[in-house]
Scaffold this active site. Structure first.
Site, PDB file in Angstrom:
ATOM      1  N   GLU A  29       0.833  -1.211   0.000  1.00  0.00           N
ATOM      2  CA  GLU A  29       0.000   0.000   0.000  1.00  0.00           C
ATOM      3  C   GLU A  29       0.859   1.248   0.000  1.00  0.00           C
ATOM      4  OE1 GLU A  29      -3.951  -1.133   2.419  1.00  0.00           O
ATOM      5  OE2 GLU A  29      -2.089  -1.738   3.409  1.00  0.00           O
ATOM      6  N   GLU A  89      -3.832  -9.581   3.943  1.00  0.00           N
ATOM      7  CA  GLU A  89      -4.507  -9.286   5.213  1.00  0.00           C
ATOM      8  C   GLU A  89      -5.600 -10.281   5.558  1.00  0.00           C
ATOM      9  OE1 GLU A  89      -2.874  -5.324   3.761  1.00  0.00           O
ATOM     10  OE2 GLU A  89      -3.855  -7.062   2.853  1.00  0.00           O
TER      11      GLU A  89
END
Length: 258
Positions: free
Chosen positions: A112, A132
């Site tokens: 990210e 995640e």
């Protein structure tokens, strides 16, 4: 100022920020992100810096967020502090071009963070992913949004739902990274690219960054109008006069950021 989780240098007109938590594969914790925010703000204010390189180690750009730091937190803890928001938005606030130089693992929060930069150059050892889901959570720093814009819904959805990693060749093929470089040449080539950007007008570089980023936020018609107004406005700068004069006179331009 001194940093405990970063190595920060300025070489000519290029600012280099290296994530430096080797024992944790550069996992992103509050200290590292806070120091990164401070370093980027300092480089934004430093007139000598015209381009920024963000990198990690050969083994890992950043292997994700620091799970040990987050594991005991509650919803109230995360929501009330708006966890990650202030620190990571420093990347988005920075008006100067930022290149992510990625080797090894670039996962979760690391992926990210790299996607927040203006473009990514990676080594042939790079591995990207948003795993995640393996922790029972979803990406929290824009992964579902930015990865989808880079690689499309189908590939993004698969990666988020399965947690699989994407290698360098797939990342380049999918549009996530700009170029793949040999791991031993990554920083040399990245610095050469940054130096090339730093040669240009700093005002024009900021305008280019704003215009390209606007293409993700608005319609084509409004984006073209925004671009055209930036184009018109640059005719009020000394750099435009110098650039066009240098072209006519067949010499290298000397931009001053004015």
């Amino acid at each position: 100022m001194g940093y405990e989780t970063l190595i920060v240098e300025v070489e000519d007109h290029v600012g280099v920020i290296q994530l430096n938590r080797p024992d944790a594969l550069n996992a992103l914790n509050q200290q590292l992100l806070g120091e990164l925010s401070d370093a980027l703000d300092a480089m934004q204010q430093n007139d000598k810096v015209r381009c920024i390189v963000l990198t990690g180690s050969e083994k890992a750009f950043a292997a994700g967020a620091d799970i040990k730091e987050m594991s005991d937190k509650s919803f109230v803890d995360m929501f009330s502090t708006d966890y990650f928001t202030h620190e990571t938005e420093s990347v988005l606030r920075c008006r100067k071009p930022i290149i992510a130089a990625v080797s090894g693992y670039c996962l979760g929060g690391g992926c990210e963070l790299a996607m927040m930069c203006d473009f990514i150059l990676c080594s042939d050892t790079a591995k990207f992913g948003q795993p995640e889901i393996n922790l029972g959570v979803v990406a929290g720093i824009g992964g579902t949004q930015r990865l989808t814009r880079f690689v499309g819904k189908s590939k993004s959805m698969e990666m988020h739902l399965t947690g699989r990693f994407m290698d360098a060749e797939e990342a380049e093929r999918s549009g996530l990274v700009s170029r793949i470089l040999p791991v031993k040449k990554l920083m040399e080539e990245t610095m050469a690219t940054a130096a090339k950007i730093a040669e240009k007008s700093a005002l024009t570089s900021m305008a280019v960054k704003e215009a390209v980023n606007r293409s993700y936020e608005t319609t084509l018609r409004e984006g073209v109008l925004f671009e055209r107004r930036l184009f018109h406005s640059l005719f009020a700068t000394e750099d435009q006069s110098e650039g066009m004069a240098a072209f006519t006179e067949k010499r290298a331009p000397k931009f001053r950021g004015k």
